[in-house]
Scaffold this motif. Sequence first.
Motif, PDB file in Angstrom:
ATOM      1  N   THR A 194       7.848   8.255  -6.893  1.00 23.87           N
ATOM      2  CA  THR A 194       9.041   7.618  -6.335  1.00 23.87           C
ATOM      3  C   THR A 194       8.663   6.312  -5.654  1.00 23.87           C
ATOM      4  O   THR A 194       7.493   6.064  -5.353  1.00 23.87           O
ATOM      5  N   VAL A 195       9.662   5.477  -5.391  1.00 19.52           N
ATOM      6  CA  VAL A 195       9.499   4.283  -4.572  1.00 19.52           C
ATOM      7  C   VAL A 195      10.676   4.257  -3.609  1.00 19.52           C
ATOM      8  O   VAL A 195      11.836   4.267  -4.040  1.00 19.52           O
ATOM      9  N   PHE A 196      10.394   4.274  -2.331  1.00 17.47           N
ATOM     10  CA  PHE A 196      11.411   4.363  -1.276  1.00 17.47           C
ATOM     11  C   PHE A 196      12.336   5.550  -1.505  1.00 17.47           C
ATOM     12  O   PHE A 196      13.541   5.480  -1.283  1.00 17.47           O
ATOM     13  N   GLY A 197      11.755   6.646  -1.979  1.00 13.40           N
ATOM     14  CA  GLY A 197      12.506   7.880  -2.182  1.00 13.40           C
ATOM     15  C   GLY A 197      13.293   7.952  -3.474  1.00 13.40           C
ATOM     16  O   GLY A 197      13.935   8.962  -3.756  1.00 13.40           O
ATOM     17  N   ILE A 229       0.837  -1.201   0.000  1.00 14.82           N
ATOM     18  CA  ILE A 229       0.000   0.000   0.000  1.00 14.82           C
ATOM     19  C   ILE A 229       0.871   1.250   0.000  1.00 14.82           C
ATOM     20  O   ILE A 229       0.624   2.199  -0.751  1.00 14.82           O
ATOM     21  N   GLY A 230       1.917   1.258   0.809  1.00 13.59           N
ATOM     22  CA  GLY A 230       2.825   2.404   0.864  1.00 13.59           C
ATOM     23  C   GLY A 230       3.542   2.647  -0.455  1.00 13.59           C
ATOM     24  O   GLY A 230       3.682   3.791  -0.903  1.00 13.59           O
ATOM     25  N   VAL A 231       4.005   1.569  -1.089  1.00 13.91           N
ATOM     26  CA  VAL A 231       4.711   1.701  -2.376  1.00 13.91           C
ATOM     27  C   VAL A 231       3.765   2.265  -3.441  1.00 13.91           C
ATOM     28  O   VAL A 231       4.131   3.168  -4.196  1.00 13.91           O
ATOM     29  N   ILE A 232       2.553   1.722  -3.509  1.00 11.64           N
ATOM     30  CA  ILE A 232       1.586   2.217  -4.504  1.00 11.64           C
ATOM     31  C   ILE A 232       1.262   3.682  -4.255  1.00 11.64           C
ATOM     32  O   ILE A 232       1.237   4.493  -5.190  1.00 11.64           O
ATOM     33  N   ARG A 233       1.033   4.050  -3.000  1.00 12.78           N
ATOM     34  CA  ARG A 233       0.713   5.444  -2.668  1.00 12.78           C
ATOM     35  C   ARG A 233       1.866   6.370  -3.049  1.00 12.78           C
ATOM     36  O   ARG A 233       1.651   7.436  -3.613  1.00 12.78           O
ATOM     37  N   GLU A 234       3.088   5.959  -2.715  1.00 12.98           N
ATOM     38  CA  GLU A 234       4.238   6.804  -3.031  1.00 12.98           C
ATOM     39  C   GLU A 234       4.451   6.907  -4.535  1.00 12.98           C
ATOM     40  O   GLU A 234       4.747   7.990  -5.056  1.00 12.98           O
TER      41      GLU A 234
END
Length: 160
Positions: free
Chosen positions: A116-119, A105-110
């Motif tokens: 970006t993914v993990f910045g 969920i966090g990766v999709i939102r970002e």
Amino acid sequence: MGLAFSFVMICSNVVISLVRKITPNQIRIPVFITVISTFVTIIDYAMKAYVPLLSRSLGVFVPLIVVNCIVMGRAEAYASRNGVAASLMDGIGMSIGFTFIITLIGVIRELIGNGTVFGVQVLPLTYQPFLIFILPPGAFLVIGFLMAAHKKFVHEGGHS
């Protein structure tokens, strides 16, 4: 968050499994809440002591584990009815699944909300981010989309 949840889930499952036969049915739920609250308090204080920046960034979400229906539901449905080894393995499996899902969920939102993914910039700089996805309602949107995809591709086997 996944590690905090894992600690609470695994420890709660083991302790509830250990006390399941000596806990009267009338006080089962309060005992479960007390056990879960104890482990949430331990992880909350440990995070405040050893990783204060992370503790501050997670804010109220770690203490909210105590009212998390996943922990309570698994305590009621599994740990209260099974032995310690099986409850330990269930806690580990549930923790891995929970951590995977909140990371997804966090990766999709970002990705959608920032590109970006993990910045790390993944989408082109010309990408126009959908800022709602990095706001709290974005999590509900992603969960809704994931549930729809799951229903479409898993439950229906991909058929219309």
